[in-house]
Motif scaffolding. Sequence first.
Motif, mmCIF file in Angstrom:
data_model
loop_
_atom_site.group_PDB
_atom_site.id
_atom_site.type_symbol
_atom_site.label_atom_id
_atom_site.label_comp_id
_atom_site.label_asym_id
_atom_site.label_seq_id
_atom_site.Cartn_x
_atom_site.Cartn_y
_atom_site.Cartn_z
ATOM 1 N N ASN A 2 9.866 -4.496 49.269
ATOM 2 C CA ASN A 2 10.699 -3.881 50.301
ATOM 3 C C ASN A 2 10.500 -4.582 51.633
ATOM 4 O OD1 ASN A 2 11.307 -1.926 48.383
ATOM 5 N ND2 ASN A 2 11.450 -0.375 49.959
ATOM 6 N N ILE A 3 11.592 -4.797 52.350
ATOM 7 C CA ILE A 3 11.429 -5.334 53.704
ATOM 8 C C ILE A 3 12.249 -4.504 54.681
ATOM 9 C CG2 ILE A 3 10.892 -7.716 53.041
ATOM 10 C CD1 ILE A 3 13.752 -8.436 53.889
ATOM 11 N N LEU A 4 11.781 -4.521 55.924
ATOM 12 C CA LEU A 4 12.473 -3.765 56.974
ATOM 13 C C LEU A 4 13.479 -4.706 57.627
ATOM 14 C CD1 LEU A 4 12.564 -1.098 58.623
ATOM 15 C CD2 LEU A 4 10.934 -2.134 60.170
ATOM 16 N N ASN A 59 29.231 -12.029 59.237
ATOM 17 C CA ASN A 59 28.308 -13.151 59.450
ATOM 18 C C ASN A 59 28.117 -13.935 58.153
ATOM 19 O OD1 ASN A 59 26.515 -14.761 60.888
ATOM 20 N ND2 ASN A 59 24.793 -13.403 60.582
ATOM 21 N N ALA A 63 29.138 -18.195 56.749
ATOM 22 C CA ALA A 63 28.371 -19.117 55.900
ATOM 23 C C ALA A 63 29.125 -19.443 54.611
ATOM 24 C CB ALA A 63 27.019 -18.484 55.571
ATOM 25 N N ASP A 237 23.074 -8.168 61.418
ATOM 26 C CA ASP A 237 21.700 -8.372 60.931
ATOM 27 C C ASP A 237 21.640 -9.730 60.228
ATOM 28 O OD1 ASP A 237 19.184 -8.243 59.591
ATOM 29 O OD2 ASP A 237 19.221 -6.061 59.843
ATOM 30 N N ILE A 238 21.063 -10.705 60.916
ATOM 31 C CA ILE A 238 21.013 -12.077 60.372
ATOM 32 C C ILE A 238 20.263 -12.103 59.037
ATOM 33 C CG2 ILE A 238 20.161 -14.432 60.748
ATOM 34 C CD1 ILE A 238 20.487 -14.113 63.677
ATOM 35 N N MET A 239 19.148 -11.364 58.981
ATOM 36 C CA MET A 239 18.326 -11.331 57.759
ATOM 37 C C MET A 239 19.173 -10.876 56.572
ATOM 38 S SD MET A 239 15.128 -11.886 58.252
ATOM 39 C CE MET A 239 13.926 -11.976 59.525
ATOM 40 N N MET A 242 21.814 -13.470 55.559
ATOM 41 C CA MET A 242 21.310 -14.673 54.898
ATOM 42 C C MET A 242 20.835 -14.390 53.471
ATOM 43 S SD MET A 242 22.006 -17.163 56.733
ATOM 44 C CE MET A 242 23.419 -16.288 57.339
ATOM 45 N N ILE A 243 20.235 -13.208 53.257
ATOM 46 C CA ILE A 243 19.819 -12.869 51.885
ATOM 47 C C ILE A 243 21.060 -12.655 51.010
ATOM 48 C CG2 ILE A 243 18.564 -11.192 50.441
ATOM 49 C CD1 ILE A 243 16.665 -10.843 52.857
ATOM 50 N N LEU A 245 23.890 -14.133 51.494
ATOM 51 C CA LEU A 245 24.466 -15.468 51.281
ATOM 52 C C LEU A 245 23.772 -16.177 50.117
ATOM 53 C CD1 LEU A 245 26.187 -17.965 52.182
ATOM 54 C CD2 LEU A 245 24.216 -18.621 53.546
ATOM 55 N N LEU A 246 22.446 -16.077 50.115
ATOM 56 C CA LEU A 246 21.665 -16.716 49.057
ATOM 57 C C LEU A 246 22.097 -16.170 47.680
ATOM 58 C CD1 LEU A 246 19.342 -18.783 49.251
ATOM 59 C CD2 LEU A 246 17.760 -16.892 48.904
ATOM 60 N N SER A 249 25.871 -17.128 46.906
ATOM 61 C CA SER A 249 26.055 -18.553 46.564
ATOM 62 C C SER A 249 25.660 -18.796 45.115
ATOM 63 C CB SER A 249 25.186 -19.438 47.456
ATOM 64 O OG SER A 249 25.457 -19.198 48.788
ATOM 65 N N MET A 250 24.516 -18.237 44.725
ATOM 66 C CA MET A 250 24.068 -18.424 43.346
ATOM 67 C C MET A 250 25.010 -17.721 42.370
ATOM 68 S SD MET A 250 19.982 -18.227 43.507
ATOM 69 C CE MET A 250 19.059 -19.417 44.453
ATOM 70 N N GLY B 42 9.075 -8.199 56.484
ATOM 71 C CA GLY B 42 8.470 -8.041 55.168
ATOM 72 C C GLY B 42 7.336 -7.040 55.154
ATOM 73 N N SER B 43 7.035 -6.455 56.342
ATOM 74 C CA SER B 43 5.947 -5.467 56.378
ATOM 75 C C SER B 43 6.313 -4.248 55.552
ATOM 76 C CB SER B 43 5.699 -5.003 57.812
ATOM 77 O OG SER B 43 5.108 -6.020 58.538
ATOM 78 N N THR B 44 5.354 -3.802 54.775
ATOM 79 C CA THR B 44 5.569 -2.551 54.049
ATOM 80 C C THR B 44 4.585 -1.533 54.613
ATOM 81 O OG1 THR B 44 4.131 -3.405 52.332
ATOM 82 C CG2 THR B 44 6.478 -3.636 51.960
ATOM 83 N N TYR B 235 22.215 -13.993 70.807
ATOM 84 C CA TYR B 235 22.045 -13.585 69.412
ATOM 85 C C TYR B 235 23.305 -13.917 68.603
ATOM 86 C CZ TYR B 235 20.975 -10.688 65.335
ATOM 87 O OH TYR B 235 20.737 -10.249 64.056
ATOM 88 N N ALA B 243 24.358 -19.064 60.270
ATOM 89 C CA ALA B 243 25.292 -18.921 59.153
ATOM 90 C C ALA B 243 25.917 -20.271 58.787
ATOM 91 C CB ALA B 243 26.376 -17.909 59.508
ATOM 92 N N LEU B 244 26.319 -21.044 59.802
ATOM 93 C CA LEU B 244 26.925 -22.350 59.533
ATOM 94 C C LEU B 244 25.916 -23.257 58.826
ATOM 95 C CD1 LEU B 244 28.924 -22.984 62.844
ATOM 96 C CD2 LEU B 244 29.864 -22.437 60.608
ATOM 97 N N GLY B 247 25.355 -22.007 55.265
ATOM 98 C CA GLY B 247 26.495 -22.334 54.408
ATOM 99 C C GLY B 247 26.499 -23.796 54.000
ATOM 100 N N MET B 250 23.604 -24.533 51.597
ATOM 101 C CA MET B 250 23.905 -24.062 50.243
ATOM 102 C C MET B 250 24.855 -25.027 49.544
ATOM 103 S SD MET B 250 22.504 -21.359 49.159
ATOM 104 C CE MET B 250 21.052 -20.810 49.973
ATOM 105 N N PHE B 254 23.746 -26.907 46.178
ATOM 106 C CA PHE B 254 24.449 -26.761 44.905
ATOM 107 C C PHE B 254 25.189 -28.039 44.522
ATOM 108 C CE2 PHE B 254 23.733 -22.234 45.828
ATOM 109 C CZ PHE B 254 23.122 -21.902 44.642
#
Lengths: 301, 290
Positions: A2-4, A59, A63, A237-239, A242-243, A245-246, A249-250, B42-44, B235, B243-244, B247, B250, B254
């Motif tokens: 889990n991530i915030l 956003n 991408a 939320d950029i995070m 991007m997740i 997008l990843l 894409s796959m 990633g903090s839990t 921001y 994003a650019l 993209g 990626m 690929f």
Amino acid sequence: MNILFPVAGVNLNIMLVFGLGGIVGLLSGLFGVGGGFLLTPLLMMAGVPPAVAAASDSNQIVAASISGTMAHGRVGNVDWKLGLIMVAGGLAGGTAGTQLVHFLRAQGNFEFVLKVTYVIMLLVIGSSMFLESIRTIFKKQAAGRKQRVKLFALLPGKKYFPVSGVECPVYALFGLGLLVGILSALMGVGGGFIMLPVLIYMVGMPTAVAVGTSLITVLFTAVSVTFSQSLVNHTVDIMLAMILLLGSSMGAQIGVRVGRLLKGEQLRVIFSLIVLAVMIKLMHDLVVPGGSMITLAGGGN
Amino acid sequence: MLKKIKVVIWSCVFCLVLQGAALAGRQADLQVTPDIIKSSFGSTQTDVKITGYVPPGSQVFIKLVNAPKTVTLSEKGKQGIFWLNKENVQIGGLPGFYTVLCTEPLGWLPDSLRAEMGLDKDYKSLMQTAVVTDAASGKKLAGGEKMQFVQALISMYKQKGLYQERIAYINPEKDGSFSYHFLLPANISPGQVAVQVYGIKNGQIVAQDENSMIIEKVGLAQWIGDMANDQGFLYGILAILVALAGGVSMDILFGQIEAGIVNLRRKMEQEREAANNADKKAKRELTQHM
């Protein structure tokens, strides 16, 4: 794990977000659609505040559309003159749409308007895709498909666009871009699903040029909406983007390969049923009261 | 003789009072580790160790609470067949995090003691201190109208794990020392969290102490969160550039994978062709030889 997510303010499993992006990418690769119109509702169902879901989706579209835009630009599939008029409309629509989101959030009705718009849009997309696929399966589509009305050519004040070889009024193209911009800000969609049928059937553009030109508008509109949403609503939320997008894409790479092995019409029927199922879920949320009548204001965050 | 007895009795009373006062005021020597929690991307949940001392045989009550913050809520109402926003309210005076860990249920405490410790069953004292204001008119709400919003917010906090009242297996040692590990949720707002501990025996507070810990957002999460809220212009540009770049990366990635697969297939075909040719050549030579 889990991530915030810092802007969304929610703790989500990274694999869930990646998986949602992957599913939408897979469907996108399989059926050749953008998929943005499915991502926002799915993110909302996963617990992302609606305003953040829509803005972060925009956003992600920046991408996702850049490589397609570059590829079409390289092979000359872009009518820049016609495209820039739609981009101007898209920028105006995106800015107006962001202000509309700001107003609706202040009123507390953003989520309602978003869901209503989605219900209408998913109903139109899902049912038309379903009917078209059924017609294709029964080989009755030919007559309907070949009739191109070229409605825009009937309007006054036409201008000739030599790259596409079509005549079309500037205000109609600007209006189309404006509509796409508003929907992009409100719903976090790219708008290709509206532009492509209009450019191909109502303007009469060749399909390859229509795809390239529509991608240019999608890219610039998504850039404009991402910027406006960051500035006015602070909901990107950029995070998250991007997740997604990843994953997408796959998913899209797998989808394209799997799609080559399967029959298109049957798959489109399944896809249209998925779209209609999401629509029914959103419609259900609108008319049947959920757990609590009291919620966090402003679509969250 | 009577005077001597009086002196002895008064001395005993004085000693008892002194002992009682000393017992009641005894510090529980509360320690919270870590005292600064750095929450990053990633903090839990963070493992927080709470140690202290209570007189042997005491029950332990630990309260963790952060500063109140203002939250805006919307209430939906039915219009036609749809559920639309009816009103917006602002709730102040309610902490965003409130957790009570105890060795006995809160109902075990006498009412007066619960009030003294600021612990009420079902967050009743918190509900009273909350201030609910109509966002449009600025009018303060009271009674049932106020309570429905406060209860709704508390239930949202409970769902997020921010509000808890639960039995904890604290188990003080024979000498009264205790050590308890608590998993602090990751979604607490940055700021100070006050930690209070009470030792209760025979219906009295026999030990108490207070300490605090600071929650700080650091690293990427802090930077992104702050920038998104305070520097929307920069921001927005960053979000577009990321994003650019994402993209294009990626696309290249690929593209490379695709090229690799094509090369591998070509190589395999060439090897197969070479093997076939060699096989044909061998057969031809064998035929000529025969």
